[in-house]
Design an enzyme around this catalytic site. Structure first.
Site, mmCIF file in Angstrom:
data_model
loop_
_atom_site.group_PDB
_atom_site.id
_atom_site.type_symbol
_atom_site.label_atom_id
_atom_site.label_comp_id
_atom_site.label_asym_id
_atom_site.label_seq_id
_atom_site.Cartn_x
_atom_site.Cartn_y
_atom_site.Cartn_z
ATOM 1 N NE ARG A 128 25.960 49.262 46.356
ATOM 2 C CZ ARG A 128 25.441 48.960 45.380
ATOM 3 N NH1 ARG A 128 25.417 47.698 45.088
ATOM 4 N NH2 ARG A 128 26.280 49.834 44.157
ATOM 5 C CG HIS A 136 30.670 48.740 44.177
ATOM 6 N ND1 HIS A 136 30.156 47.531 44.386
ATOM 7 C CD2 HIS A 136 29.833 49.395 45.468
ATOM 8 C CE1 HIS A 136 29.518 47.086 45.004
ATOM 9 N NE2 HIS A 136 29.151 48.336 45.529
ATOM 10 C CG ASP A 185 32.891 46.122 38.775
ATOM 11 O OD1 ASP A 185 34.119 46.539 39.097
ATOM 12 O OD2 ASP A 185 31.966 45.958 39.417
ATOM 13 C CG HIS A 188 30.960 41.430 36.729
ATOM 14 N ND1 HIS A 188 30.598 40.496 38.741
ATOM 15 C CD2 HIS A 188 30.606 42.236 37.856
ATOM 16 C CE1 HIS A 188 30.479 41.631 39.809
ATOM 17 N NE2 HIS A 188 29.963 42.951 38.597
ATOM 18 C CG ASP A 215 29.201 35.933 41.997
ATOM 19 O OD1 ASP A 215 29.492 34.799 41.078
ATOM 20 O OD2 ASP A 215 28.979 37.009 42.577
ATOM 21 N NE ARG A 216 24.649 40.772 38.718
ATOM 22 C CZ ARG A 216 24.959 41.730 39.541
ATOM 23 N NH1 ARG A 216 26.278 41.824 39.546
ATOM 24 N NH2 ARG A 216 24.093 41.996 40.325
ATOM 25 C CG ASP A 242 32.731 42.613 41.519
ATOM 26 O OD1 ASP A 242 32.896 42.002 42.585
ATOM 27 O OD2 ASP A 242 31.220 44.056 41.780
ATOM 28 C CG HIS A 271 34.964 46.840 44.365
ATOM 29 N ND1 HIS A 271 34.966 46.487 43.014
ATOM 30 C CD2 HIS A 271 33.073 46.510 44.710
ATOM 31 C CE1 HIS A 271 33.979 46.012 42.610
ATOM 32 N NE2 HIS A 271 32.656 46.083 43.538
ATOM 33 C CG ASN A 279 30.377 43.648 45.938
ATOM 34 O OD1 ASN A 279 31.119 44.460 44.830
ATOM 35 N ND2 ASN A 279 29.006 43.599 45.880
ATOM 36 C CG HIS A 280 29.473 39.825 42.843
ATOM 37 N ND1 HIS A 280 29.038 39.281 42.208
ATOM 38 C CD2 HIS A 280 29.519 41.976 42.967
ATOM 39 C CE1 HIS A 280 27.853 40.333 42.420
ATOM 40 N NE2 HIS A 280 28.335 41.244 41.963
#
Length: 626
Positions: free
Chosen positions: A295, A322, A100, A102, A132-133, A129, A213, A161-162
């Site tokens: 989750r 993840h 990730d 991000h 995001d964030r 990923d 992921h 997943n993002h």
């Protein structure tokens, strides 16, 4: 452990009088071919913009048309790749695996410098990923897409997943795109969503390393088909009661290849669960396979399942991502993410590794005590590629000042307790409902009655519910008045049609209920500031659930073809110009033909079009230029 050198760290400080000059707007190469120099220039420009330019001024240097062109070019290549990409390095090639990131642009730039940029001798696999964030998800993802376009056989981008509609709407990427590109935000965001759908799910490196992921996945449960059983006339077929539709078994690589990945949000229920498992599952120290209740989507799997997966597929290593330091902080059964990686399972057949490449994560944190974790990447060298070399690195600091694009104080850190009802579930056969308030019903119908002189007492209406199809219909302008609120995406036409007198639905009326499948109601919203924004409310039969995306794909292809034709023509109307415009006409005709087939064909008209994973059940996204 790698540390950013002084030049990299100092570049993150506040601008000074000696700051580098403003770069010119990025232009697409005239010969339509990316080069290392172009990607290096893009990297430098993105870095400069993140330090010296307000977010909403990004298009002055990175124009929206160029962004869309890059995303579409990358998406067309990603679309050709299977769900499971097999990477077979040549002699002398090494492979770098990244977890990730991000939206932490400066850490990604440092990682590429530290590991060595992608090349014919150094392959890269990114585990998803990208957004995001972090404050620079747009820049980070565009940079990696540029490398993918430049070196398609050396850079491999997987989905996280993002990379989904739901996560980007909650954790900042959607707002980031809208903030940075303003009026051009909606079409740019749609291009990103399409690209997300095209990202592959997993890789097999050198025949011995599996990367994804989230991790492993369940097998497909095939129930007996009633149609397959031919009995005597009048005799009812009785399903086999010994088949347990809730049993979870480990999936095979063949099942992964056949899964349908082209979904905005991976389903958490229904027949197409493999994408959700691959993107959302987590390891555990408890034996067996079980639902990931924390989750609400995906699986938990134990060391025995890891060994079974490795043994069955003749593998030696699983590298997944993840879980960052925030997620591991809540899981006392597994090691923390201080070093950027953990070895979660270690058995006779091989190991399971969790890899996280975003240091000092998350960028925006509600508490004063930060995790201060390192990021890490893995190098796999020949000849066996199964002995990972871990490289941890610290964050580039100080980071440039930036504002978050999500409410990081309210949003949970580790993706737990997801609002599943808010996720796109167009692949699910379950019908869900949404309750519309009396206020919204009255506002909409008051406008309709005023425009078309319909006769009924709207003040007596009570709140009612309408079925949601949960397919993605993006409204172009988020500032539409309340009568065009997004709650009316894909509502059943009968819910509105039942409130409108039949006499008002004449052919001359602008409000029209189509009497074929799929039925639809088209209403024109009268907004003084903006003219005639159309709200299309549709109830789509299950077999037509891919239609919206198919038409959207064709519409985007027309856009691209028009742009290419304009470039080809210039001021001279030569033979090449005529051919270019003929291609536009071909795509337009394909779109018209699709609508005709939907109206006339008794069977699924999308079946002949499916080029991507043709054996997959109920394929949805296909492109006529494949």
């Amino acid at each position: 452990m790698s540390q950013p050198d002084g030049a990299v760290a100092n570049a993150a400080a506040d601008p000074s009088p000696s700051a580098p000059p403003r770069p010119p707007p990025v232009e697409w190469p005239e010969d339509d071919q990316l080069t290392r120099e172009w990607v290096a220039g893009l990297t430098s420009t993105l870095d400069w913009c993140s330090r010296h330019l307000p977010a909403d001024q990004l298009p002055t240097v990175l124009p929206a048309p160029l962004v869309q062109r890059l995303v579409l070019r990358a998406a067309s290549g990603l679309h050709q790749e299977p769900n499971l990409v097999r990477i077979d390095p040549r002699p002398g090639q090494s492979v770098v695996v990244v977890g990730d990131v991000h939206g932490q642009l400066h850490d990604v730039i440092f990682l590429l410098q530290d590991a060595g940029f992608p090349s014919e001798e150094r392959l890269f696999v990114f585990n998803g990923d990208y957004v995001d964030r972090g404050a620079w998800g747009v820049e980070t993802f565009l940079l990696l897409l540029a490398w993918k376009v430049l070196l398609p056989n050396c850079v491999f981008l997987l989905r996280g997943n993002h990379e989904s509609k739901y996560c980007t709407s909650v954790y900042g990427f959607e707002k980031e795109v809208m903030t940075k590109f303003k009026d051009q935000g909606p079409p740019v965001y749609r291009k990103f969503l399409r690209c997300f759908e095209d990202l592959p799910l997993a890789t097999i490196i050198a025949g011995c390393v599996y990367t994804a992921h989230g991790g492993v996945f369940r097998g497909t449960i095939v129930l007996p088909s009633k149609r397959a059983k031919k009995g005597k006339k009048g005799r009812k077929y009785k399903a086999d009661s010994t088949v347990d539709s809730t049993a979870i078994k480990l999936g095979s690589l063949d099942e992964l290849l056949k899964a349908r990945r082209t979904v905005l949000d991976p389903p958490w229920e229904g027949p197409n669960l493999i994408p959700g498992d691959v993107l959302w599952s987590d390891p555990s120290l408890e034996l067996g396979l079980s639902p990931n209740n924390e989750r609400g989507i995906g699986l938990l799997w134990g060391p025995d399942i890891t060994q079974q997966f490795l043994r069955t597929n003749n593998l030696k290593l699983i590298i997944r991502s993840h879980e960052g330091p925030d997620a591991r902080d809540k899981r006392h059964d597994l090691l923390g993410m201080d070093k950027g990686y953990t070895i979660d399972h270690d058995g006779e057949c091989g190991k399971l590794i969790t890899l996280f490449s975003a240091p000092d994560y998350p960028q925006f944190q509600a508490s004063e005590d930060r995790y201060n974790n390192c990021g890490a990447y893995i190098v796999l060298n020949p000849p066996d590629f199964a002995t990972p070399i871990f490289r941890s690195f610290e964050a580039v600091k100080p980071r440039p000042a930036a504002h978050p694009f999500y409410d990081f104080e309210e949003v949970i850190d580790s993706d737990e307790e997801l609002n599943l009802d808010a996720m796109d579930s167009s692949t699910s056969t379950v019908t869900r409902t949404v309750t519309l308030s009396q206020k919204h019903v009255i506002q909409i119908l008051a406008k309709v009655t005023s425009m078309y002189a319909l006769q009924f007492d709207i003040e007596q209406l009570e709140p009612f519910t309408v079925p949601f199809a949960f397919e993605d219909v993006l409204i172009a302008d988020e500032k539409l008045n309340e009568m065009c609120i997004s709650s009316f995406k894909k509502m059943a036409s009968s819910s509105i049609a039942s409130l409108i007198p039949a006499t008002a639905l004449s052919p001359a009326s602008a409000v029209n209920v189509t009497r074929r499948s799929p039925p639809s109601v088209r209403m024109w919203c009268d907004d003084r500031a903006r003219r005639q924004h159309r709200l299309v409310a549709t109830a789509v039969k299950r077999r037509y659930k891919g239609t919206v995306r198919k038409e959207a794909a064709l519409a985007e292809l027309i856009e691209l073809k028009v742009a290419e034709a304009m470039d080809a023509c210039g001021e001279e109307k030569d033979e090449g110009c005529r051919v270019a415009w003929d291609e536009v006409e071909e795509v337009s005709q394909a779109k018209a033909d699709l609508r005709r087939r939907i109206a006339e064909a008794p069977d699924d008209p999308l079946e002949p079009f499916c080029a991507h994973n043709p054996t997959a059940d109920d394929c949805a996204v296909v492109y006529v230029d494949d």
